[in-house]
Motif scaffolding. Structure first.
Motif, PDB file in Angstrom:
ATOM      1  N   HIS A  79       0.781  -1.234   0.000  1.00 34.92           N
ATOM      2  CA  HIS A  79       0.000   0.000   0.000  1.00 34.92           C
ATOM      3  C   HIS A  79       0.815   1.288   0.000  1.00 34.92           C
ATOM      4  O   HIS A  79       0.277   2.337  -0.391  1.00 34.92           O
ATOM      5  CB  HIS A  79      -0.923   0.021   1.224  1.00 34.92           C
ATOM      6  N   ALA A  80       2.049   1.273   0.466  1.00 33.14           N
ATOM      7  CA  ALA A  80       2.793   2.519   0.660  1.00 33.14           C
ATOM      8  C   ALA A  80       2.966   3.268  -0.652  1.00 33.14           C
ATOM      9  O   ALA A  80       3.240   2.674  -1.701  1.00 33.14           O
ATOM     10  CB  ALA A  80       4.156   2.232   1.274  1.00 33.14           C
ATOM     11  N   THR A  81       2.803   4.582  -0.569  1.00 35.13           N
ATOM     12  CA  THR A  81       3.155   5.431  -1.708  1.00 35.13           C
ATOM     13  C   THR A  81       4.680   5.562  -1.777  1.00 35.13           C
ATOM     14  O   THR A  81       5.396   5.192  -0.835  1.00 35.13           O
ATOM     15  CB  THR A  81       2.550   6.821  -1.550  1.00 35.13           C
ATOM     16  N   ARG A  82       5.151   6.110  -2.861  1.00 36.46           N
ATOM     17  CA  ARG A  82       6.590   6.345  -2.974  1.00 36.46           C
ATOM     18  C   ARG A  82       7.067   7.281  -1.862  1.00 36.46           C
ATOM     19  O   ARG A  82       8.142   7.082  -1.290  1.00 36.46           O
ATOM     20  CB  ARG A  82       6.922   6.930  -4.345  1.00 36.46           C
ATOM     21  N   ALA A 113      11.440  -5.491  -0.268  1.00 36.94           N
ATOM     22  CA  ALA A 113      11.925  -5.615  -1.653  1.00 36.94           C
ATOM     23  C   ALA A 113      10.760  -5.611  -2.630  1.00 36.94           C
ATOM     24  O   ALA A 113      10.825  -4.968  -3.690  1.00 36.94           O
ATOM     25  CB  ALA A 113      12.755  -6.892  -1.807  1.00 36.94           C
ATOM     26  N   ALA A 114       9.688  -6.331  -2.283  1.00 31.76           N
ATOM     27  CA  ALA A 114       8.511  -6.363  -3.153  1.00 31.76           C
ATOM     28  C   ALA A 114       7.875  -4.983  -3.255  1.00 31.76           C
ATOM     29  O   ALA A 114       7.434  -4.561  -4.334  1.00 31.76           O
ATOM     30  CB  ALA A 114       7.508  -7.390  -2.637  1.00 31.76           C
ATOM     31  N   GLY A 115       7.815  -4.274  -2.121  1.00 31.84           N
ATOM     32  CA  GLY A 115       7.264  -2.923  -2.151  1.00 31.84           C
ATOM     33  C   GLY A 115       8.107  -1.983  -2.982  1.00 31.84           C
ATOM     34  O   GLY A 115       7.573  -1.160  -3.737  1.00 31.84           O
ATOM     35  N   ALA A 116       9.423  -2.087  -2.855  1.00 32.22           N
ATOM     36  CA  ALA A 116      10.308  -1.241  -3.649  1.00 32.22           C
ATOM     37  C   ALA A 116      10.140  -1.530  -5.137  1.00 32.22           C
ATOM     38  O   ALA A 116      10.084  -0.607  -5.965  1.00 32.22           O
ATOM     39  CB  ALA A 116      11.762  -1.453  -3.215  1.00 32.22           C
ATOM     40  N   ALA A 117      10.048  -2.819  -5.507  1.00 36.00           N
ATOM     41  CA  ALA A 117       9.858  -3.180  -6.917  1.00 36.00           C
ATOM     42  C   ALA A 117       8.529  -2.644  -7.429  1.00 36.00           C
ATOM     43  O   ALA A 117       8.434  -2.150  -8.564  1.00 36.00           O
ATOM     44  CB  ALA A 117       9.930  -4.693  -7.074  1.00 36.00           C
ATOM     45  N   ARG A 118       7.480  -2.733  -6.612  1.00 41.59           N
ATOM     46  CA  ARG A 118       6.168  -2.206  -7.006  1.00 41.59           C
ATOM     47  C   ARG A 118       6.252  -0.715  -7.309  1.00 41.59           C
ATOM     48  O   ARG A 118       5.549  -0.209  -8.204  1.00 41.59           O
ATOM     49  CB  ARG A 118       5.160  -2.464  -5.878  1.00 41.59           C
ATOM     50  N   ASP A 123      16.628  -3.805  -9.648  1.00 44.72           N
ATOM     51  CA  ASP A 123      17.234  -4.828  -8.803  1.00 44.72           C
ATOM     52  C   ASP A 123      18.350  -4.230  -7.956  1.00 44.72           C
ATOM     53  O   ASP A 123      18.492  -4.559  -6.774  1.00 44.72           O
ATOM     54  CB  ASP A 123      17.792  -5.971  -9.659  1.00 44.72           C
ATOM     55  N   GLU A 124      19.147  -3.354  -8.556  1.00 45.34           N
ATOM     56  CA  GLU A 124      20.245  -2.737  -7.807  1.00 45.34           C
ATOM     57  C   GLU A 124      19.715  -1.834  -6.698  1.00 45.34           C
ATOM     58  O   GLU A 124      20.246  -1.817  -5.586  1.00 45.34           O
ATOM     59  CB  GLU A 124      21.124  -1.931  -8.756  1.00 45.34           C
ATOM     60  N   GLN A 125      18.653  -1.088  -6.985  1.00 42.36           N
ATOM     61  CA  GLN A 125      18.102  -0.159  -6.002  1.00 42.36           C
ATOM     62  C   GLN A 125      17.412  -0.874  -4.848  1.00 42.36           C
ATOM     63  O   GLN A 125      17.287  -0.320  -3.756  1.00 42.36           O
ATOM     64  CB  GLN A 125      17.141   0.798  -6.704  1.00 42.36           C
ATOM     65  N   ALA A 126      16.964  -2.101  -5.077  1.00 46.55           N
ATOM     66  CA  ALA A 126      16.323  -2.894  -4.026  1.00 46.55           C
ATOM     67  C   ALA A 126      17.265  -3.924  -3.428  1.00 46.55           C
ATOM     68  O   ALA A 126      16.859  -4.727  -2.586  1.00 46.55           O
ATOM     69  CB  ALA A 126      15.086  -3.602  -4.585  1.00 46.55           C
ATOM     70  N   GLN A 127      18.538  -3.897  -3.824  1.00 48.14           N
ATOM     71  CA  GLN A 127      19.465  -4.962  -3.426  1.00 48.14           C
ATOM     72  C   GLN A 127      19.703  -5.007  -1.923  1.00 48.14           C
ATOM     73  O   GLN A 127      19.957  -6.079  -1.367  1.00 48.14           O
ATOM     74  CB  GLN A 127      20.801  -4.804  -4.153  1.00 48.14           C
ATOM     75  N   TYR A 128      19.646  -3.854  -1.256  1.00 44.52           N
ATOM     76  CA  TYR A 128      19.807  -3.884   0.203  1.00 44.52           C
ATOM     77  C   TYR A 128      18.820  -4.859   0.831  1.00 44.52           C
ATOM     78  O   TYR A 128      19.185  -5.644   1.711  1.00 44.52           O
ATOM     79  CB  TYR A 128      19.604  -2.490   0.806  1.00 44.52           C
ATOM     80  N   PHE A 129      17.578  -4.820   0.379  1.00 49.45           N
ATOM     81  CA  PHE A 129      16.550  -5.687   0.957  1.00 49.45           C
ATOM     82  C   PHE A 129      16.733  -7.133   0.518  1.00 49.45           C
ATOM     83  O   PHE A 129      16.644  -8.058   1.336  1.00 49.45           O
ATOM     84  CB  PHE A 129      15.163  -5.173   0.568  1.00 49.45           C
ATOM     85  N   THR A 130      16.973  -7.370  -0.760  1.00 54.21           N
ATOM     86  CA  THR A 130      17.116  -8.748  -1.238  1.00 54.21           C
ATOM     87  C   THR A 130      18.357  -9.412  -0.657  1.00 54.21           C
ATOM     88  O   THR A 130      18.354 -10.615  -0.398  1.00 54.21           O
ATOM     89  CB  THR A 130      17.164  -8.786  -2.780  1.00 54.21           C
ATOM     90  N   GLU A 131      19.407  -8.638  -0.438  1.00 56.19           N
ATOM     91  CA  GLU A 131      20.618  -9.176   0.184  1.00 56.19           C
ATOM     92  C   GLU A 131      20.310  -9.727   1.576  1.00 56.19           C
ATOM     93  O   GLU A 131      20.827 -10.770   1.977  1.00 56.19           O
ATOM     94  CB  GLU A 131      21.681  -8.082   0.274  1.00 56.19           C
ATOM     95  N   HIS A 132      19.449  -9.032   2.314  1.00 58.13           N
ATOM     96  CA  HIS A 132      19.117  -9.472   3.671  1.00 58.13           C
ATOM     97  C   HIS A 132      18.205 -10.692   3.676  1.00 58.13           C
ATOM     98  O   HIS A 132      18.172 -11.425   4.667  1.00 58.13           O
ATOM     99  CB  HIS A 132      18.483  -8.324   4.454  1.00 58.13           C
TER     100      HIS A 132
END
Length: 340
Positions: free
Chosen positions: A118-121, A241-246, A251-260
């Motif tokens: 649900h979060a906006t940008r 990560a899913a929220g960031a992709a939405r 992939d690079e910008q969401a990598q902090y989350f996917t790495e964890h």
């Protein structure tokens, strides 16, 4: 980093002391320390002297006995509140099992699912802004524990922290991955940039681990705190990560989350069994403090999540919290069984 502007008598006194203007020590009498803007800022500044310090403060201020005495006074209401709200009674089960049961019983605010769906940008940006206060020094507080451990517990902590620091590759350091996420959202990734803008509850997330890091007496709580972070990381980061992709992150910008998602699936086992389990084998009487540190991590993080969700419910375009906003969280907490 420059000293952040004060928010009351404690942080005003501290800033003056750091600049050579001496006054009698101001004592905190806070009844809701997690929501006390002045107290949490003063503690954050005092703790930061043990990390990177400030450009406009002499390095020797780290050991100013007057500041250390003041910090000790300010910590008392904070420690008393944590003891009253986070202390748990150990059982005869292995510490790893008790940590797992504690986490499974925790039913804190559902911030990660909200960010996923649900979060906006702007709201996601606000979340990352708040998190930057800790994430840009990620692993540093818990690394204070390394020289205080022996044997298997030390090896386990070093293994976890090595991954946090990128395994020797600067571009893989988790703090650097977080900077990439910040830049995607148009945030300034300078260390400490947003300390002056975030509320008490955000500073409290950082301050509780610094409290445990700075004091050798709280070593067991420090590793329990780390264990709770690692054991509650995988699922939320998958949702972040899913929220960031939405919201359009690469992939690079969401990598902090996917790495964890990957790293912490391994770290949670190391933290629970090799770190905390080994430490409790060496120090059986420390199990209560291990569990206390873990519970502190859960409770303070829940307060932070409740703060954001409360403000977003009141104003979808809420960006930065004020002392009044933090006070509203304190009122809601009063009805949840967490005493203020």
């Amino acid at each position: 980093m420059q000293l952040p502007p004060p928010r009351g008598p404690l942080s005003t006194w501290l800033n003056n002391q750091l600049r050579g203007v001496q006054r009698p020590i101001e004592i905190s009498r806070s009844r809701q320390p997690f929501a006390d803007e002045d107290l949490q800022l003063a503690l954050w500044i005092a703790y930061e002297l043990q990390y990177r310090g400030f450009d406009d403060v002499e390095p020797d201020a780290q050991w100013d006995p007057v500041i250390i005495a003041a910090r000790t006074h300010w910590e008392r209401p904070w420690i008393n509140w944590l003891e009253a709200n986070c202390r748990v009674r150990p059982t005869d089960e292995p510490v790893a099992a008790q940590l797992r049961a504690m986490i499974e019983a925790d039913d804190g605010p559902r911030l990660a699912p909200y960010l996923r769906r649900h979060a906006t940008r702007e709201q996601f940006r606000e979340f990352v802004l708040h998190r930057s206060v800790y994430q840009l020094k990620e692993a540093d507080p818990h690394s204070f524990g390394i020289p205080r451990l022996d044997g298997a517990a030390k090896a386990a902590l070093v293994e976890i922290e090595s991954d946090e620091y990128g395994g020797g590759r600067p571009e893989r350091m988790h703090s650097e991955l977080f900077r990439t996420t910040m830049r995607w959202l148009g945030l300034d990734d300078t260390y400490g940039r947003y300390v002056a803008e975030v509320p008490a509850v955000t500073l409290a997330v950082s301050n509780v681990m610094s409290l445990f890091a700075i004091h050798r007496r709280w070593t067991a709580a420090l590793i329990g705190h780390l264990a709770a972070l690692e054991m509650t990381s995988t699922l939320p980061n998958r949702q972040y990560a899913a929220g960031a992709a939405r919201l359009g992150a690469s992939d690079e910008q969401a990598q902090y989350f996917t790495e964890h998602v990957e790293a912490d699936a391994v770290h949670e086992q190391i933290a629970a069994h090799d770190l905390c389990g080994s430490y409790v084998q060496q120090h059986p009487d420390a199990i209560g403090d291990v569990l206390f540190g873990a519970r502190c991590a859960l409770v303070v993080d829940n307060l932070f999540a409740e703060h954001l969700l409360t403000e977003w419910a009141a104003s979808p375009r809420y960006l930065r919290a004020s002392a009044t906003a933090t006070g509203r969280v304190a009122e809601r907490v009063a009805g949840t069984g967490i005493e203020g």
